[in-house]
Design a protein around this motif. Sequence first.
Motif, PDB file in Angstrom:
ATOM      1  N   GLY A  38       4.428   8.398   6.838  1.00 22.79           N
ATOM      2  CA  GLY A  38       3.472   7.673   6.415  1.00 22.79           C
ATOM      3  C   GLY A  38       1.876   8.291   6.324  1.00 22.79           C
ATOM      4  O   GLY A  38       1.080   7.621   5.748  1.00 22.79           O
ATOM      5  N   GLU A  60       2.286   3.563  -2.915  1.00 26.62           N
ATOM      6  CA  GLU A  60       2.189   2.014  -2.865  1.00 26.62           C
ATOM      7  C   GLU A  60       2.490   1.697  -1.529  1.00 26.62           C
ATOM      8  O   GLU A  60       3.068   2.089  -0.679  1.00 26.62           O
ATOM      9  CB  GLU A  60       3.540   1.584  -3.572  1.00 26.62           C
ATOM     10  CG  GLU A  60       3.569   1.850  -5.037  1.00 26.62           C
ATOM     11  CD  GLU A  60       4.609   1.265  -5.937  1.00 26.62           C
ATOM     12  OE1 GLU A  60       5.713   0.129  -5.061  1.00 26.62           O
ATOM     13  OE2 GLU A  60       5.007   1.600  -7.143  1.00 26.62           O
ATOM     14  N   GLN A  61       1.612   0.618  -1.270  1.00 24.45           N
ATOM     15  CA  GLN A  61       1.484  -0.205  -0.068  1.00 24.45           C
ATOM     16  C   GLN A  61       2.518  -1.223  -0.073  1.00 24.45           C
ATOM     17  O   GLN A  61       2.324  -2.118  -0.978  1.00 24.45           O
ATOM     18  CB  GLN A  61       0.297  -0.635   0.457  1.00 24.45           C
ATOM     19  CG  GLN A  61      -0.861   0.346   0.776  1.00 24.45           C
ATOM     20  CD  GLN A  61      -0.484   1.058   2.306  1.00 24.45           C
ATOM     21  OE1 GLN A  61       0.196   0.411   2.941  1.00 24.45           O
ATOM     22  NE2 GLN A  61      -1.002   2.094   2.384  1.00 24.45           N
ATOM     23  N   THR A  62       3.580  -1.178   0.636  1.00 26.94           N
ATOM     24  CA  THR A  62       4.338  -2.250   0.686  1.00 26.94           C
ATOM     25  C   THR A  62       4.584  -2.977   1.835  1.00 26.94           C
ATOM     26  O   THR A  62       4.205  -2.604   3.042  1.00 26.94           O
ATOM     27  CB  THR A  62       5.937  -1.691   0.873  1.00 26.94           C
ATOM     28  OG1 THR A  62       6.285  -0.909   1.634  1.00 26.94           O
ATOM     29  CG2 THR A  62       6.098  -1.090  -0.794  1.00 26.94           C
ATOM     30  N   GLN A  63       4.887  -4.375   1.772  1.00 30.17           N
ATOM     31  CA  GLN A  63       4.778  -5.338   2.909  1.00 30.17           C
ATOM     32  C   GLN A  63       6.012  -5.723   2.917  1.00 30.17           C
ATOM     33  O   GLN A  63       6.799  -6.344   2.260  1.00 30.17           O
ATOM     34  CB  GLN A  63       3.880  -6.516   2.620  1.00 30.17           C
ATOM     35  CG  GLN A  63       3.765  -7.671   3.564  1.00 30.17           C
ATOM     36  CD  GLN A  63       2.943  -7.102   4.810  1.00 30.17           C
ATOM     37  OE1 GLN A  63       1.874  -6.854   4.785  1.00 30.17           O
ATOM     38  NE2 GLN A  63       3.490  -7.044   6.114  1.00 30.17           N
ATOM     39  N   PRO A  77       1.912  -3.188   7.141  1.00 29.13           N
ATOM     40  CA  PRO A  77       2.126  -2.580   5.660  1.00 29.13           C
ATOM     41  C   PRO A  77       2.637  -1.040   5.702  1.00 29.13           C
ATOM     42  O   PRO A  77       2.226  -0.303   6.775  1.00 29.13           O
ATOM     43  CB  PRO A  77       0.722  -2.586   5.004  1.00 29.13           C
ATOM     44  CG  PRO A  77       0.000  -3.655   5.677  1.00 29.13           C
ATOM     45  CD  PRO A  77       0.560  -3.589   7.285  1.00 29.13           C
ATOM     46  N   GLN A  78       3.512  -0.625   5.051  1.00 29.91           N
ATOM     47  CA  GLN A  78       4.317   0.924   4.760  1.00 29.91           C
ATOM     48  C   GLN A  78       3.926   1.401   3.520  1.00 29.91           C
ATOM     49  O   GLN A  78       3.903   1.021   2.418  1.00 29.91           O
ATOM     50  CB  GLN A  78       5.647   0.515   5.358  1.00 29.91           C
ATOM     51  CG  GLN A  78       6.291   1.736   5.278  1.00 29.91           C
ATOM     52  CD  GLN A  78       7.784   1.571   5.915  1.00 29.91           C
ATOM     53  OE1 GLN A  78       8.038   1.471   7.005  1.00 29.91           O
ATOM     54  NE2 GLN A  78       8.543   1.625   4.804  1.00 29.91           N
ATOM     55  N   VAL A  79       3.639   2.782   3.696  1.00 25.60           N
ATOM     56  CA  VAL A  79       3.191   3.338   2.381  1.00 25.60           C
ATOM     57  C   VAL A  79       4.598   3.875   1.827  1.00 25.60           C
ATOM     58  O   VAL A  79       5.329   4.367   2.594  1.00 25.60           O
ATOM     59  CB  VAL A  79       2.075   4.614   2.506  1.00 25.60           C
ATOM     60  CG1 VAL A  79       2.980   5.724   3.713  1.00 25.60           C
ATOM     61  CG2 VAL A  79       1.912   5.079   0.991  1.00 25.60           C
ATOM     62  N   THR A  80       4.801   3.873   0.373  1.00 29.20           N
ATOM     63  CA  THR A  80       5.926   4.283  -0.089  1.00 29.20           C
ATOM     64  C   THR A  80       5.361   5.466  -1.227  1.00 29.20           C
ATOM     65  O   THR A  80       4.521   4.918  -2.129  1.00 29.20           O
ATOM     66  CB  THR A  80       7.057   3.441  -0.593  1.00 29.20           C
ATOM     67  OG1 THR A  80       7.477   2.574   0.212  1.00 29.20           O
ATOM     68  CG2 THR A  80       7.943   4.025  -1.575  1.00 29.20           C
ATOM     69  N   TRP A  81       5.751   6.746  -1.068  1.00 35.31           N
ATOM     70  CA  TRP A  81       5.228   7.563  -1.889  1.00 35.31           C
ATOM     71  C   TRP A  81       6.333   7.696  -3.218  1.00 35.31           C
ATOM     72  O   TRP A  81       7.380   7.917  -2.874  1.00 35.31           O
ATOM     73  CB  TRP A  81       5.105   9.248  -1.409  1.00 35.31           C
ATOM     74  CG  TRP A  81       4.558   9.062  -0.024  1.00 35.31           C
ATOM     75  CD1 TRP A  81       4.968   8.895   1.297  1.00 35.31           C
ATOM     76  CD2 TRP A  81       3.045   9.020   0.120  1.00 35.31           C
ATOM     77  NE1 TRP A  81       4.033   9.090   2.211  1.00 35.31           N
ATOM     78  CE2 TRP A  81       2.822   8.969   1.523  1.00 35.31           C
ATOM     79  CE3 TRP A  81       1.954   9.208  -0.775  1.00 35.31           C
ATOM     80  CZ2 TRP A  81       1.548   9.230   1.971  1.00 35.31           C
ATOM     81  CZ3 TRP A  81       0.633   9.475  -0.372  1.00 35.31           C
ATOM     82  CH2 TRP A  81       0.476   9.269   1.255  1.00 35.31           C
ATOM     83  N   SER A  97       9.605   6.875   1.817  1.00 35.28           N
ATOM     84  CA  SER A  97       8.905   6.251   2.899  1.00 35.28           C
ATOM     85  C   SER A  97       9.347   6.765   4.340  1.00 35.28           C
ATOM     86  O   SER A  97      10.354   7.639   4.489  1.00 35.28           O
ATOM     87  CB  SER A  97       9.414   4.497   2.711  1.00 35.28           C
ATOM     88  OG  SER A  97      10.543   4.384   3.383  1.00 35.28           O
TER      89      SER A  97
END
Length: 267
Positions: A38, A60-63, A77-81, A97
């Motif tokens: 992350g 992208e920030q994913t919830q 929130p978690q980032v996905t590259w 991720s």
Amino acid sequence: MVNFNPLTAPPPEEVPLKDAPLIRVIAQVRFPTILSIGNQAFVGSFQEAIRENYPILQPEQTQSFAFGPQGVVPTAPQVTWRFLDTVDSWNWRVSLSPSFMALETTAYLSRHDFLSRLEKILAALYESFKPASVERFGLRYVDRIIGKDLQDIPSLVKPEIAGMMAANFKEYIHRTINESLFILPDGGEQITARWGTMPAGETFDPEAIEAIDDLSWILDLDMSVSPNRDFRVEELISEAQHFSERIYTFFRWAVEDDFLRRYGGQL
């Protein structure tokens, strides 16, 4: 194919389809959470290893949500590259991720090409982050039929798959989605098969199957295995080869020869 069991039979010889209605292929590996993924500062080595083929980075920030005593609550929130081959209308995408990595394409060429790409990004993942184990590994193929071919579903696929599309009142169908889960005899493997009609503007999985402006018929085959085991690239590629062959065997059971001819196959 009398007495042909697609879950145990040897894979048939491949029939390439010049105009295949295959809209997406996805491979995903899940592993115990690695928090450093992350952090942008730790992702550079992975990006550099794959940048020649996937030069565009779009984080992208994913919830996500979890169930608790207070009901459904949002998690952090978690980032996905997202690493893309081209801007916007990508053909290939790598998603990374803290708990999974995926390779997906909307321009599938061949099994060999896909597995070669998958092996390279799995190796890059291992070299960069050394995941200790694999929690789940899966491979998924999604076909979509649209337009005038919808009227021919009963002649393109087996009766068990055609279902209500073979009824004499099929023009009234708005939506019909079937799902079957198959547990294979050995190794904890399973196949989830979904098929049916989706109305315009709707989807049952927006991450993998975009909603479109037309009625469509979907065949979605997903094979996976979940037992925890050590993360070994060569074993994952061997599993991916096996999964792709088993999915293709199920696909060939599900479709008629007319399907193969319709989409450019030479029998």
